[in-house]
Design a protein around this motif. Structure first.
Motif, PDB file in Angstrom:
ATOM      1  N   ASN A  23     -53.076  15.099 -39.938  1.00 62.40           N
ATOM      2  CA  ASN A  23     -51.714  14.608 -40.110  1.00 62.40           C
ATOM      3  C   ASN A  23     -50.925  15.523 -41.034  1.00 62.40           C
ATOM      4  OD1 ASN A  23     -52.116  12.509 -38.394  1.00 62.40           O
ATOM      5  ND2 ASN A  23     -51.976  10.901 -39.921  1.00 62.40           N
ATOM      6  N   GLY A  24     -51.631  16.244 -41.889  1.00 60.46           N
ATOM      7  CA  GLY A  24     -50.950  17.212 -42.740  1.00 60.46           C
ATOM      8  C   GLY A  24     -50.267  18.298 -41.938  1.00 60.46           C
ATOM      9  N   VAL A  25     -50.920  18.788 -40.888  1.00 61.35           N
ATOM     10  CA  VAL A  25     -50.278  19.825 -40.077  1.00 61.35           C
ATOM     11  C   VAL A  25     -49.112  19.238 -39.297  1.00 61.35           C
ATOM     12  CG1 VAL A  25     -51.750  19.632 -38.005  1.00 61.35           C
ATOM     13  CG2 VAL A  25     -50.688  21.801 -38.562  1.00 61.35           C
ATOM     14  N   VAL A  26     -49.227  17.990 -38.832  1.00 58.83           N
ATOM     15  CA  VAL A  26     -48.101  17.361 -38.131  1.00 58.83           C
ATOM     16  C   VAL A  26     -46.915  17.205 -39.075  1.00 58.83           C
ATOM     17  CG1 VAL A  26     -47.313  15.340 -36.857  1.00 58.83           C
ATOM     18  CG2 VAL A  26     -49.654  16.147 -36.557  1.00 58.83           C
ATOM     19  N   ALA A  27     -47.177  16.751 -40.296  1.00 61.69           N
ATOM     20  CA  ALA A  27     -46.103  16.611 -41.274  1.00 61.69           C
ATOM     21  C   ALA A  27     -45.469  17.964 -41.588  1.00 61.69           C
ATOM     22  CB  ALA A  27     -46.635  15.956 -42.552  1.00 61.69           C
ATOM     23  N   GLY A  28     -46.299  18.975 -41.745  1.00 59.48           N
ATOM     24  CA  GLY A  28     -45.775  20.301 -42.047  1.00 59.48           C
ATOM     25  C   GLY A  28     -44.862  20.831 -40.960  1.00 59.48           C
ATOM     26  N   VAL A  29     -45.215  20.557 -39.720  1.00 56.77           N
ATOM     27  CA  VAL A  29     -44.415  21.024 -38.583  1.00 56.77           C
ATOM     28  C   VAL A  29     -43.155  20.177 -38.407  1.00 56.77           C
ATOM     29  CG1 VAL A  29     -44.412  21.201 -36.050  1.00 56.77           C
ATOM     30  CG2 VAL A  29     -46.370  22.053 -37.364  1.00 56.77           C
ATOM     31  N   SER A  30     -43.227  18.881 -38.740  1.00 52.96           N
ATOM     32  CA  SER A  30     -42.169  17.946 -38.382  1.00 52.96           C
ATOM     33  C   SER A  30     -41.138  17.697 -39.476  1.00 52.96           C
ATOM     34  CB  SER A  30     -42.795  16.596 -37.994  1.00 52.96           C
ATOM     35  OG  SER A  30     -43.710  16.740 -36.929  1.00 52.96           O
ATOM     36  N   LEU A  31     -41.528  17.818 -40.731  1.00 53.16           N
ATOM     37  CA  LEU A  31     -40.642  17.402 -41.812  1.00 53.16           C
ATOM     38  C   LEU A  31     -39.674  18.511 -42.219  1.00 53.16           C
ATOM     39  CD1 LEU A  31     -43.125  15.405 -44.079  1.00 53.16           C
ATOM     40  CD2 LEU A  31     -41.647  14.556 -42.250  1.00 53.16           C
TER      41      LEU A  31
ATOM     42  N   ALA B 137     -54.028   9.313 -44.905  1.00 53.65           N
ATOM     43  CA  ALA B 137     -52.587   9.252 -44.674  1.00 53.65           C
ATOM     44  C   ALA B 137     -51.816   9.093 -45.983  1.00 53.65           C
ATOM     45  CB  ALA B 137     -52.264   8.098 -43.726  1.00 53.65           C
ATOM     46  N   PHE B 138     -52.362   8.314 -46.908  1.00 53.80           N
ATOM     47  CA  PHE B 138     -51.745   8.191 -48.229  1.00 53.80           C
ATOM     48  C   PHE B 138     -51.633   9.562 -48.898  1.00 53.80           C
ATOM     49  CE2 PHE B 138     -52.600   8.003 -52.815  1.00 53.80           C
ATOM     50  CZ  PHE B 138     -51.481   7.325 -53.256  1.00 53.80           C
ATOM     51  N   LEU B 139     -52.676  10.374 -48.779  1.00 53.80           N
ATOM     52  CA  LEU B 139     -52.660  11.700 -49.393  1.00 53.80           C
ATOM     53  C   LEU B 139     -51.645  12.621 -48.719  1.00 53.80           C
ATOM     54  CD1 LEU B 139     -56.492  12.206 -49.996  1.00 53.80           C
ATOM     55  CD2 LEU B 139     -54.730  11.638 -51.687  1.00 53.80           C
ATOM     56  N   VAL B 140     -51.453  12.461 -47.409  1.00 52.83           N
ATOM     57  CA  VAL B 140     -50.401  13.228 -46.729  1.00 52.83           C
ATOM     58  C   VAL B 140     -49.033  12.845 -47.301  1.00 52.83           C
ATOM     59  CG1 VAL B 140     -49.229  13.624 -44.522  1.00 52.83           C
ATOM     60  CG2 VAL B 140     -51.723  13.545 -44.604  1.00 52.83           C
ATOM     61  N   TRP B 141     -48.822  11.554 -47.504  1.00 51.91           N
ATOM     62  CA  TRP B 141     -47.564  11.081 -48.094  1.00 51.91           C
ATOM     63  C   TRP B 141     -47.339  11.723 -49.470  1.00 51.91           C
ATOM     64  CZ3 TRP B 141     -47.129   6.979 -52.048  1.00 51.91           C
ATOM     65  CH2 TRP B 141     -45.796   6.638 -52.314  1.00 51.91           C
ATOM     66  N   VAL B 142     -48.384  11.760 -50.287  1.00 51.04           N
ATOM     67  CA  VAL B 142     -48.275  12.368 -51.609  1.00 51.04           C
ATOM     68  C   VAL B 142     -48.005  13.871 -51.492  1.00 51.04           C
ATOM     69  CG1 VAL B 142     -49.541  12.881 -53.733  1.00 51.04           C
ATOM     70  CG2 VAL B 142     -49.718  10.611 -52.689  1.00 51.04           C
ATOM     71  N   GLN B 143     -48.735  14.535 -50.605  1.00 48.89           N
ATOM     72  CA  GLN B 143     -48.619  15.987 -50.450  1.00 48.89           C
ATOM     73  C   GLN B 143     -47.196  16.404 -50.099  1.00 48.89           C
ATOM     74  OE1 GLN B 143     -50.802  18.409 -50.923  1.00 48.89           O
ATOM     75  NE2 GLN B 143     -49.598  20.092 -50.075  1.00 48.89           N
ATOM     76  N   TYR B 144     -46.540  15.647 -49.228  1.00 47.96           N
ATOM     77  CA  TYR B 144     -45.202  16.016 -48.752  1.00 47.96           C
ATOM     78  C   TYR B 144     -44.109  15.143 -49.371  1.00 47.96           C
ATOM     79  CZ  TYR B 144     -47.160  19.243 -45.391  1.00 47.96           C
ATOM     80  OH  TYR B 144     -47.814  20.313 -44.813  1.00 47.96           O
ATOM     81  N   MET B 145     -44.350  14.646 -50.568  1.00 47.92           N
ATOM     82  CA  MET B 145     -43.455  13.667 -51.185  1.00 47.92           C
ATOM     83  C   MET B 145     -41.971  14.039 -51.137  1.00 47.92           C
ATOM     84  SD  MET B 145     -43.408  10.682 -52.560  1.00 47.92           S
ATOM     85  CE  MET B 145     -45.068  10.329 -53.160  1.00 47.92           C
ATOM     86  N   PRO B 146     -41.531  15.239 -51.510  1.00 48.72           N
ATOM     87  CA  PRO B 146     -40.091  15.523 -51.496  1.00 48.72           C
ATOM     88  C   PRO B 146     -39.492  15.614 -50.093  1.00 48.72           C
ATOM     89  CG  PRO B 146     -41.303  17.112 -52.854  1.00 48.72           C
ATOM     90  CD  PRO B 146     -42.309  16.369 -52.035  1.00 48.72           C
TER      91      PRO B 146
ATOM     92  N   ALA C   7     -39.926  11.266 -36.420  1.00 43.75           N
ATOM     93  CA  ALA C   7     -40.728  12.386 -36.929  1.00 43.75           C
ATOM     94  C   ALA C   7     -41.592  11.943 -38.098  1.00 43.75           C
ATOM     95  CB  ALA C   7     -39.804  13.536 -37.355  1.00 43.75           C
ATOM     96  N   ILE C   8     -41.058  11.032 -38.909  1.00 43.88           N
ATOM     97  CA  ILE C   8     -41.840  10.511 -40.026  1.00 43.88           C
ATOM     98  C   ILE C   8     -43.024   9.694 -39.509  1.00 43.88           C
ATOM     99  CG2 ILE C   8     -41.784   8.894 -41.966  1.00 43.88           C
ATOM    100  CD1 ILE C   8     -38.893   9.863 -42.474  1.00 43.88           C
ATOM    101  N   LEU C   9     -42.768   8.794 -38.574  1.00 44.96           N
ATOM    102  CA  LEU C   9     -43.869   8.012 -37.998  1.00 44.96           C
ATOM    103  C   LEU C   9     -44.885   8.921 -37.320  1.00 44.96           C
ATOM    104  CD1 LEU C   9     -45.248   5.361 -37.260  1.00 44.96           C
ATOM    105  CD2 LEU C   9     -43.720   5.198 -35.276  1.00 44.96           C
ATOM    106  N   GLY C  10     -44.414   9.962 -36.636  1.00 47.47           N
ATOM    107  CA  GLY C  10     -45.312  10.897 -35.972  1.00 47.47           C
ATOM    108  C   GLY C  10     -46.189  11.680 -36.917  1.00 47.47           C
ATOM    109  N   SER C  11     -45.808  11.729 -38.188  1.00 56.15           N
ATOM    110  CA  SER C  11     -46.652  12.365 -39.199  1.00 56.15           C
ATOM    111  C   SER C  11     -47.783  11.455 -39.652  1.00 56.15           C
ATOM    112  CB  SER C  11     -45.796  12.764 -40.411  1.00 56.15           C
ATOM    113  OG  SER C  11     -44.775  13.669 -40.035  1.00 56.15           O
ATOM    114  N   PHE C  12     -47.765  10.221 -39.175  1.00 53.87           N
ATOM    115  CA  PHE C  12     -48.813   9.257 -39.485  1.00 53.87           C
ATOM    116  C   PHE C  12     -49.603   8.878 -38.228  1.00 53.87           C
ATOM    117  CE2 PHE C  12     -46.078   9.010 -43.088  1.00 53.87           C
ATOM    118  CZ  PHE C  12     -46.904   8.689 -44.152  1.00 53.87           C
ATOM    119  N   SER C  13     -48.941   8.372 -37.213  1.00 52.07           N
ATOM    120  CA  SER C  13     -49.632   7.872 -36.028  1.00 52.07           C
ATOM    121  C   SER C  13     -49.029   8.477 -34.770  1.00 52.07           C
ATOM    122  CB  SER C  13     -49.558   6.337 -35.974  1.00 52.07           C
ATOM    123  OG  SER C  13     -48.214   5.918 -36.045  1.00 52.07           O
TER     124      SER C  13
END
Length: 240
Positions: free
Chosen positions: A25-33, A103-112, A122-128
């Motif tokens: 999910n970290g890579v999804v967040a990195g690509v999407s956020l 998933a909690f750690l992904v939230w912390v990692q990309y907090m800003p 895109a936010i939901l897609g970074s989780f599920s």
């Protein structure tokens, strides 16, 4: 047969799934956020990231237990007699819990970056996961097929003769292949814990700009993978 006690095995399933979800999910967040350095890197980056996530999750924790990190895999392994049925539910609980914490750690990692991202999808897609085209029956079939390929291949690997320690790499390649070829329709959960754990985290965390957690869809990445795993186990038992 596992030589570690059940508590150690459960810790392995928890930690392995946590690492899998954190990196996947970290890579999804990195690509999407918004304003991430990886923003817009695309589907190739996501599938490669997920393949690496699975490989590293297994390598990091397989010495503690079987390294399933996936309730569908656990179910299939019990069906073919490779683990005891009494272990199935505890493994699944540990896996889902690991998914929540990852998933909690992904939230912390990309907090800003959550505040910078206005797109709640895109936010939901970074989780599920979610479908490219919502059609519950077709989405279910997509998850069934993807998980069938995953689980049947994993069962077949148990009959192979890989060099010691190489299996997690092959599994990672398998995940990349499924993602590239079959993942475009639903985002290829192929793992109930990978979807349910992060969806729970999305629902309960105070994530900036989040919308709903799409619980109406949530049964698809749970039931589809379990169905695909059962079909794979039945076929494996018929031919092995």
């Amino acid at each position: 047969m596992m030589t570690t006690d059940l508590t150690t095995q459960l810790l392995g399933e928890f930690l392995g799934t946590m690492i899998l979800v954190l990196l996947g999910n970290g890579v999804v967040a990195g690509v999407s956020l918004r304003k991430s350095k990886a923003e817009g890197a695309g589907w190739i980056a996501i599938t490669l990231g997920w393949g690496i996530a699975v490989t590293l999750g297994v390598y990091a924790t397989a010495f503690m237990g079987p390294g399933h990190l996936n309730p569908a895999v656990t179910l299939a392994m019990a069906m073919v007699g490779k683990i005891a049925w009494a272990s199935v539910l505890p493994y699944m609980v540990a896996q889902v819990a690991g998914g929540i914490v990852g998933a909690f750690l992904v939230w912390v990692q990309y907090m800003p970056h959550w505040k910078e991202t206005q797109d709640s999808a895109a936010i939901l897609g970074s989780f599920s996961t979610g479908p490219a085209i919502r059609s519950y029956f077709n989405n279910f079939i997509s998850e069934l097929i993807g998980t069938f390929v995953l689980v049947y291949s994993l069962l077949a690997f148990t009959k192979g003769n890989f060099t010691d320690g190489l299996t997690p790499v092959v599994v990672g390649i398998l995940i990349v292949g499924i993602g590239l070829s079959l993942g475009g329709s639903t985002g290829y959960a192929i793992n109930p814990a990978r979807d349910l754990g992060p969806r729970i985290a999305h629902a309960i965390l105070p994530i900036a700009n989040k919308g709903g957690s799409d619980w109406a869809y949530s049964w698809v990445p749970i039931v589809g993978p379990f169905a695909g795993a059962m079909v794979a186990a039945w076929l494996f038992m018929a031919v092995a």
